[in-house]
Motif scaffolding. Structure first.
Motif, PDB file in Angstrom:
ATOM      1  N   ILE A  49       5.714   4.880   1.821  1.00  6.87           N
ATOM      2  CA  ILE A  49       5.977   5.961   2.667  1.00  6.87           C
ATOM      3  C   ILE A  49       6.744   5.813   3.978  1.00  6.87           C
ATOM      4  N   PHE A  50       6.229   4.576   4.780  1.00 10.52           N
ATOM      5  CA  PHE A  50       7.015   4.258   5.844  1.00 10.52           C
ATOM      6  C   PHE A  50       8.121   3.847   5.590  1.00 10.52           C
ATOM      7  N   ALA A  51       8.472   3.092   4.706  1.00 10.09           N
ATOM      8  CA  ALA A  51       9.819   2.520   4.401  1.00 10.09           C
ATOM      9  C   ALA A  51      10.595   3.649   3.873  1.00 10.09           C
ATOM     10  N   LEU A  52      10.169   4.526   3.073  1.00  9.43           N
ATOM     11  CA  LEU A  52      10.832   5.789   2.769  1.00  9.43           C
ATOM     12  C   LEU A  52      11.253   6.568   3.792  1.00  9.43           C
ATOM     13  N   LYS A  66       0.723  -1.077  -0.043  1.00 12.09           N
ATOM     14  CA  LYS A  66       0.082   0.051  -0.092  1.00 12.09           C
ATOM     15  C   LYS A  66       0.593   1.442   0.058  1.00 12.09           C
ATOM     16  N   ARG A  67       0.128   2.406  -0.526  1.00 13.09           N
ATOM     17  CA  ARG A  67       1.028   3.538  -0.331  1.00 13.09           C
ATOM     18  C   ARG A  67       1.584   3.862   1.022  1.00 13.09           C
ATOM     19  N   ALA A  77       7.132  16.806   4.637  1.00 13.77           N
ATOM     20  CA  ALA A  77       5.986  16.639   3.753  1.00 13.77           C
ATOM     21  C   ALA A  77       5.340  15.429   3.451  1.00 13.77           C
ATOM     22  N   MET A  78       5.996  14.208   3.553  1.00 18.27           N
ATOM     23  CA  MET A  78       5.191  13.011   3.536  1.00 18.27           C
ATOM     24  C   MET A  78       4.313  12.844   4.428  1.00 18.27           C
ATOM     25  N   ILE A  79       4.834  13.121   5.774  1.00 20.26           N
ATOM     26  CA  ILE A  79       3.961  13.050   7.086  1.00 20.26           C
ATOM     27  C   ILE A  79       2.932  14.006   6.833  1.00 20.26           C
ATOM     28  N   ALA A  80       2.986  15.242   6.617  1.00 17.58           N
ATOM     29  CA  ALA A  80       1.923  16.293   6.531  1.00 17.58           C
ATOM     30  C   ALA A  80       0.969  15.687   5.154  1.00 17.58           C
ATOM     31  N   LEU A  81       1.397  15.359   4.107  1.00 18.02           N
ATOM     32  CA  LEU A  81       0.582  15.043   3.140  1.00 18.02           C
ATOM     33  C   LEU A  81      -0.289  13.871   3.274  1.00 18.02           C
ATOM     34  N   ASP A  82       0.281  12.618   3.733  1.00 12.80           N
ATOM     35  CA  ASP A  82      -0.024  11.452   3.502  1.00 12.80           C
ATOM     36  C   ASP A  82      -0.603  10.839   4.908  1.00 12.80           C
TER      37      ASP A  82
END
Length: 91
Positions: free
Chosen positions: A9-12, A4-5, A51-56
């Motif tokens: 994102i968690f891996a990144l 899943k997305r 940005a990843m935390i805020a957006l996703d």
């Protein structure tokens, strides 16, 4: 099994955290100040992570534009102030 997305994102985020820690600890182990390039790299990784935390995770990707702009603008201002303080203190 398809990732899943959120899993990607968690891996990144985990990889970016490890890279930031590696850069910071490398300088600390040598008893040196983190160089300018490494500092900017850590701040860049922090910006990407923020940005990843805020957006996703905070789901601002689907929020009204005003909220996205406010949070992302705040993130850029904070990172800019930290970068400027870092450059002034080392220069």
């Amino acid at each position: 099994m398809r990732l899943k997305r959120e899993d990607l994102i968690f891996a990144l985020l985990a990889l970016a955290t490890l890279a930031s820690g590696w850069l910071g600890e490398g300088a600390a182990l040598q008893g040196q100040h983190l160089g300018t390039l490494a500092t900017l790299a850590v701040l860049g990784l922090s910006g990407i992570k923020g940005a990843m935390i805020a957006l996703d995770y905070m789901e601002l990707r689907h929020a009204p534009a005003i909220w996205r702009r406010a949070v992302m603008g705040w993130l850029m201002v904070v990172l800019g102030v930290v970068a400027l303080a870092s450059l002034v203190s080392t220069g």
